[in-house]
Design a protein around this motif. Structure first.
Motif, mmCIF file in Angstrom:
data_model
loop_
_atom_site.group_PDB
_atom_site.id
_atom_site.type_symbol
_atom_site.label_atom_id
_atom_site.label_comp_id
_atom_site.label_asym_id
_atom_site.label_seq_id
_atom_site.Cartn_x
_atom_site.Cartn_y
_atom_site.Cartn_z
ATOM 1 N N LYS A 1 0.836 -1.194 0.000
ATOM 2 C CA LYS A 1 0.000 0.000 0.000
ATOM 3 C C LYS A 1 0.869 1.242 0.000
ATOM 4 O O LYS A 1 1.947 1.260 0.603
ATOM 5 N N LYS A 2 0.389 2.273 -0.697
ATOM 6 C CA LYS A 2 1.121 3.534 -0.745
ATOM 7 C C LYS A 2 0.193 4.663 -0.326
ATOM 8 O O LYS A 2 -0.984 4.688 -0.687
ATOM 9 N N GLY A 3 0.743 5.591 0.453
ATOM 10 C CA GLY A 3 -0.070 6.660 1.019
ATOM 11 C C GLY A 3 0.248 8.019 0.443
ATOM 12 O O GLY A 3 1.400 8.338 0.136
ATOM 13 N N VAL A 4 -0.804 8.813 0.294
ATOM 14 C CA VAL A 4 -0.677 10.229 -0.042
ATOM 15 C C VAL A 4 -1.129 11.003 1.187
ATOM 16 O O VAL A 4 -2.227 10.771 1.707
ATOM 17 N N VAL A 5 -0.293 11.903 1.661
ATOM 18 C CA VAL A 5 -0.611 12.712 2.839
ATOM 19 C C VAL A 5 -0.527 14.180 2.434
ATOM 20 O O VAL A 5 0.531 14.649 1.985
ATOM 21 N N SER A 6 -1.645 14.878 2.565
ATOM 22 C CA SER A 6 -1.677 16.286 2.174
ATOM 23 C C SER A 6 -2.883 16.975 2.795
ATOM 24 O O SER A 6 -3.965 16.388 2.882
ATOM 25 N N ARG A 7 -2.706 18.223 3.198
ATOM 26 C CA ARG A 7 -3.838 18.994 3.723
ATOM 27 C C ARG A 7 -4.930 19.150 2.671
ATOM 28 O O ARG A 7 -6.102 19.344 3.011
ATOM 29 N N HIS A 8 -4.582 19.040 1.390
ATOM 30 C CA HIS A 8 -5.572 19.189 0.322
ATOM 31 C C HIS A 8 -6.538 18.007 0.265
ATOM 32 O O HIS A 8 -7.575 18.093 -0.408
ATOM 33 N N LEU A 9 -6.221 16.905 0.954
ATOM 34 C CA LEU A 9 -7.121 15.745 0.963
ATOM 35 C C LEU A 9 -8.185 15.832 2.058
ATOM 36 O O LEU A 9 -9.100 15.009 2.075
ATOM 37 N N HIS B 1 0.669 -0.114 11.811
ATOM 38 C CA HIS B 1 0.240 0.126 10.437
ATOM 39 C C HIS B 1 1.345 -0.191 9.431
ATOM 40 O O HIS B 1 1.072 -0.741 8.366
ATOM 41 N N ALA B 2 2.575 0.162 9.763
ATOM 42 C CA ALA B 2 3.681 -0.136 8.840
ATOM 43 C C ALA B 2 3.810 -1.636 8.616
ATOM 44 O O ALA B 2 3.971 -2.097 7.479
ATOM 45 N N LEU B 3 3.703 -2.408 9.685
ATOM 46 C CA LEU B 3 3.814 -3.860 9.561
ATOM 47 C C LEU B 3 2.568 -4.476 8.948
ATOM 48 O O LEU B 3 2.626 -5.573 8.371
ATOM 49 N N ALA B 4 1.430 -3.774 9.050
ATOM 50 C CA ALA B 4 0.202 -4.293 8.460
ATOM 51 C C ALA B 4 0.153 -4.110 6.948
ATOM 52 O O ALA B 4 -0.550 -4.849 6.253
ATOM 53 N N TYR B 5 0.891 -3.136 6.416
ATOM 54 C CA TYR B 5 0.824 -2.853 4.983
ATOM 55 C C TYR B 5 1.123 -4.072 4.112
ATOM 56 O O TYR B 5 0.406 -4.333 3.139
ATOM 57 N N PRO B 6 2.174 -4.858 4.389
ATOM 58 C CA PRO B 6 2.409 -6.032 3.535
ATOM 59 C C PRO B 6 1.290 -7.070 3.605
ATOM 60 O O PRO B 6 1.071 -7.800 2.636
ATOM 61 N N LEU B 7 0.570 -7.136 4.718
ATOM 62 C CA LEU B 7 -0.546 -8.079 4.819
ATOM 63 C C LEU B 7 -1.649 -7.707 3.836
ATOM 64 O O LEU B 7 -2.278 -8.573 3.234
ATOM 65 N N GLY B 8 -1.878 -6.410 3.669
ATOM 66 C CA GLY B 8 -2.883 -5.979 2.710
ATOM 67 C C GLY B 8 -2.389 -6.044 1.286
ATOM 68 O O GLY B 8 -3.095 -6.512 0.390
ATOM 69 N N GLY B 9 -1.140 -5.578 1.068
ATOM 70 C CA GLY B 9 -0.617 -5.502 -0.293
ATOM 71 C C GLY B 9 -0.399 -6.848 -0.938
ATOM 72 O O GLY B 9 -0.728 -7.047 -2.108
ATOM 73 N N GLU B 10 0.152 -7.821 -0.191
ATOM 74 C CA GLU B 10 0.472 -9.125 -0.775
ATOM 75 C C GLU B 10 -0.636 -10.155 -0.554
ATOM 76 O O GLU B 10 -0.941 -10.956 -1.436
#
Length: 383
Positions: free
Chosen positions: A160-168, A263-272
């Protein structure tokens, strides 16, 4: 004096109450919208009907766009952007769980924008948002209706890849507990544990903040008081609203402080492995807390008290009692407890640990440094 300045990202307008959904139509009209795109997912598309009808009554063209049932990919985003262009959308609404709202955020941001998704992955790389945005949660977990974050699955990287911005951060958010009553028990449970993880990771965080601390602890208390009842009595509006408020508070924590190692360790569980986000977090949460408690027992003791644990005067023991309460709550609401329960074998763990190390934007927030060897040990403990 310690500098505690942070950006407290805020939605301009938050409306709360049963049947508040249709108020969104009048807000669209007041904003001058003519072509409203409602992004949802097929299992809950029927929930958009009252809003679509309210827009029709104001003679506002609207498109109910059913995105993916699971977490969106880059291909899903491209398809949604193409649909927004074909429809000539001038206002975007995300109605659903975090996946639908995250997709809506990125469509509103990138519609006819010179930037692509690849250009904006990371922190503060999004130049602007091109369309007005409203978010309406139908689950009580992500708090996406108030966060400056959107997550997309990169199919090629299996991460998973994240976009972080006040515009969101949306312009409008609508918290209507009635919309969450149709959630299946399993979704209620997993999204509730997701909200709990947001609150705990924001509180026990290297960059914790006294204002965010209050939101986080209040969110933890609300979950402790309401999650079991929401699972057992799905039409209990008081329990549903309590969980929706907890999710919202957890979301408010994510902009200024954000999450950490769970959350960092959870990302591969979702992505793969395509494990639902809330389930992935709940599988890892107790093990990350045990790892962190070796360095930061005091904060986790406060988490335990918010969960209802009686203080004993021994912070470390109380912190571990809080972990036991999290495990009890996960068990009673029916969440899987082990990585092996969701089909992950020991052979997959080294690759997962390496992938987790790429999510440094979250790992840097963790109270204790996490090395690749640490990540592997945590996965092994969770297996």
């Amino acid at each position: 004096m310690t500098d505690t300045s942070i950006n407290l990202y805020q939605v301009s307008c938050v409306r709360i109450g049963a049947d508040i959904l249709t108020k969104c139509a009048s807000d669209c009209a007041a904003a001058g919208a003519k072509q409203v795109m409602i992004i949802t997912s097929s299992p809950i598309a029927a929930l958009a009907a009252p809003l679509s009808q309210a827009l029709d009554a104001r003679k506002i063209d609207n498109l109910v766009y059913s995105g993916p049932e699971g977490e969106p990919t880059r291909a899903d985003l491209l398809q949604a952007l193409a649909a927004a262009t074909d429809f000539n959308a001038d206002f975007v609404i995300g109605l659903g769980g975090g996946s639908a709202m995250d997709l809506a955020k990125l469509v509103a941001a990138l519609h006819q924008s010179p930037q692509s998704f690849e250009d904006v992955v990371g922190i503060d790389l999004l130049a602007d948002r091109t369309l007005p945005l409203a978010c309406i949660p139908t689950t009580a977990g992500t708090g996406s209706e108030v966060t400056p974050i959107a997550i997309i699955e990169d199919e090629e990287a299996e991460l998973k890849k994240g976009v972080v911005s006040r515009h969101l951060v949306p312009d409008f958010a609508y918290l209507d507990a009635k919309l969450t009553c149709s959630m299946p028990r399993k979704v209620t449970a997993s999204t509730g544990l997701d909200a709990l993880t947001h609150c705990i990771e924001a509180y026990a965080n290297r960059f914790s903040h006294p204002v965010v601390d209050r939101w986080a602890l209040d969110g933890i208390r609300l979950i402790a008081e309401n999650l079991e009842r929401a699972c057992e009595e799905p039409n209990d509006l008081a329990a549903r609203e309590g969980m929706l408020m907890a999710s919202h508070l957890g979301g408010m924590c994510l902009g200024p402080v954000n999450t950490a190692a769970v959350h960092a360790l959870a990302y591969p569980l979702g992505g793969e492995f395509h494990i639902p986000h809330g389930v992935a977090n709940s599988l890892l949460l107790p093990h990350v807390i045990r790892f962190n408690t070796e360095l930061e027992a005091g904060r986790y003791a406060q988490v335990a008290y918010a969960l209802g644990v009686e203080p004993t005067g021994d912070a470390r023991a109380d912190a571990h009692a809080g972990v036991a309460e999290i495990e009890r709550l996960s068990s009673v609401v029916g969440i899987d407890r082990r990585l092996s329960d969701v089909g992950i074998s020991s052979n997959a763990l080294p690759k997962m640990a390496a992938a987790a190390m790429t999510v440094q934007r979250l790992l840097k927030n963790n109270p204790r440094e996490v090395t690749e060897a640490d990540a592997l040990a945590i996965y092994e403990a969770a297996l």
